[in-house]
Design a protein around this motif. Structure first.
Motif, short mmCIF file in Angstrom:
data_model
loop_
_atom_site.label_atom_id
_atom_site.label_comp_id
_atom_site.label_asym_id
_atom_site.label_seq_id
_atom_site.Cartn_x
_atom_site.Cartn_y
_atom_site.Cartn_z
N THR A 114 0.88 -1.47 0.08
CA THR A 114 -0.03 -0.06 0.06
C THR A 114 0.73 1.33 0.02
OG1 THR A 114 -1.70 -1.08 1.32
CG2 THR A 114 -1.77 1.17 1.19
N ARG A 117 2.17 1.74 -3.39
CA ARG A 117 1.02 2.29 -4.34
C ARG A 117 0.68 3.85 -4.09
NH1 ARG A 117 -5.17 -0.06 -3.58
NH2 ARG A 117 -6.13 1.29 -4.98
N THR A 118 0.84 4.08 -2.78
CA THR A 118 0.40 5.60 -2.38
C THR A 118 1.70 6.46 -2.86
OG1 THR A 118 -0.59 4.85 -0.53
CG2 THR A 118 -0.01 6.91 -0.51
N VAL A 120 3.55 6.04 -5.53
CA VAL A 120 3.37 6.30 -6.78
C VAL A 120 2.21 7.27 -7.08
CG1 VAL A 120 2.57 5.23 -9.33
CG2 VAL A 120 4.29 4.06 -7.70
N SER A 121 1.16 7.17 -6.39
CA SER A 121 0.06 8.01 -6.55
C SER A 121 0.35 9.67 -6.26
CB SER A 121 -1.12 7.75 -5.57
OG SER A 121 -1.63 6.75 -6.07
N PHE A 122 1.36 9.95 -5.28
CA PHE A 122 1.70 11.18 -5.10
C PHE A 122 3.22 11.52 -5.66
CE2 PHE A 122 -1.10 10.57 -1.47
CZ PHE A 122 -2.21 11.29 -2.18
N ALA A 148 1.77 -1.04 -8.73
CA ALA A 148 2.50 0.14 -8.67
C ALA A 148 4.05 -0.02 -8.46
CB ALA A 148 2.00 1.20 -7.47
N ALA A 229 0.50 2.58 7.09
CA ALA A 229 0.32 2.92 5.57
C ALA A 229 -0.46 4.19 5.40
CB ALA A 229 -0.42 1.84 4.90
N GLY A 233 0.31 7.68 4.03
CA GLY A 233 -0.41 8.40 2.91
C GLY A 233 -0.71 10.01 3.28
#
Lengths: 242, 242
Positions: A114, A117-118, A120-122, A148, A229, A233
């Motif tokens: 997780t 993944r986070t 990559v999102s930010f 991710a 996580a 985030g």
């Protein structure tokens, strides 16, 4: 198109051995399950073989058709899976960038996945994990990244060396800590930052905390405990690049 | 002090049946594992019985000593557990407060537990879960809450009724959505707010989105996908009460 029907086949035995970290490390290979992760692995150029029990699912002739019993043996999933990919491990890059996530001993594969993944999102540039962080190629880690892990470099490093090297390059290194720490408001965003998150029970090692330039905590009342996580985030969101 | 040595004992069978939702619902009971959760349940006034295979761990005479084989049968944990508590289900309160978390079909027990834990950390007043959200008394949910479920009311409700009632009371209801949504910056904090998070795959039901006063998204680049517990953490942090 190759077909394998025996559970005793040498290839089947080797693939099944990748459920263990020791064998993944020895061969430099790991498995991914399901169409989405296989596509991501192919795009990343590390997909070697696609295994299925349904020939109709193969997109070209470079696949291996096996029996449902073999699929069941290879899969770590509870529900049945019809596509498994054999992948070469991703080559480790060097630590770089203006937003770096550093994980000090994260133990839960779901949390590691997780967090990647986070990141990559930010738009974080890379993720550094300590030697004692859970394996990136654990099936639960892979599943939690949702693909991710193929979009961001993840390196396993000695954190003392990495943090010291980053500081020499002018990267501000910040450890999360509930004690003797500043709130996020008190630490303004700057050009190059690295954030260290710790183990689920113990947090960031005290020696790593001391090495860092700052200690940060997330402002909250009451329970004073967040899942790592979730904490990651909130921090990655708050300090994301514009 | 009661002692039980037979796996066939009626009480043992009944306790073991609480591993299934159906039987938890029928009896209104559930199990918690480990000292920390037992203490939290006792503080919440819902602990009925403590079961152990080590009499030295019992703090008073009101416990049941069983064999390690019985502990193993009752525990959902991989590693061995020496204390299990039998608890009455928590009585449902009514939906109230100025910060409310609403979950529309969250399926993963770890995500549900983590969201409840985060809601407590940011002083939310209550959590509402839809009828199709995973069971609060699932062992993985309980473990992920880390005891937080004993610190905040969690109600299972029809979301249409609940959201409509909240809106009549002047609570601003906001659904998360990647499409046709405002960023968090565009929705200022106000006195009374409720936030709806959705299912891991599908998000918030379109009908629930339409019912809400606003749709919000978390600003990000690239991957455009966050784990629901991480998304909830960022939103609850951003709109927490001062």
């Amino acid at each position: 198109m190759e077909m394998i029907t025996s559970l005793q086949n040498a290839k089947v035995k080797r693939w099944a051995s990748y459920q263990k970290k020791k064998d993944r490390d020895k061969d430099g290979r790991f498995l991914v399950e399901g169409e989405h992760l296989i596509e991501e692995a192919a795009r990343a150029g590390i997909l070697e073989t696609v295994i299925t029990d349904d020939p109709a699912l193969l997109k070209d002739d470079h696949g291996v058709v096996v029996t449902p019993a073999i699929m069941h043996k290879l899969s770590m999933n509870v529900s049945s899976v019809h596509l498994i990919g054999v992948c070469r491990k991703i080559k480790e890059a060097s630590v770089f960038g203006s937003r770096i996530l550093i994980l000090d001993g994260v133990q839960d594969p779901g949390n590691l996945g997780t967090l990647i993944r986070t990141a990559v999102s930010f738009s974080f540039d890379c993720v550094v994990v300590s030697k004692d962080t859970v394996d990136l190629y654990n099936d639960k880690t892979i599943r939690s990244t949702q693909g991710a892990m193929f979009h961001i470099p993840v390196m396993r490093c000695d954190l003392f060396e990495t943090i010291t090297a980053l500081q020499k390059e002018g990267v501000m290194c910040i450890a999360t800590s509930l004690e003797e720490s500043k709130t996020m408001k008190e630490i303004p965003s700057c050009e190059r930052m690295a954030f260290v998150l710790g183990n689920e029970g113990q947090g960031v090692h005290p020696e790593i905390q001391s090495l860092c330039d700052e200690r940060v905590r997330i402002e909250m009342h009451g329970f004073e405990s967040l899942n790592v996580a979730v904490a990651g985030g909130i921090i990655m969101y708050s300090y994301r690049k514009d």
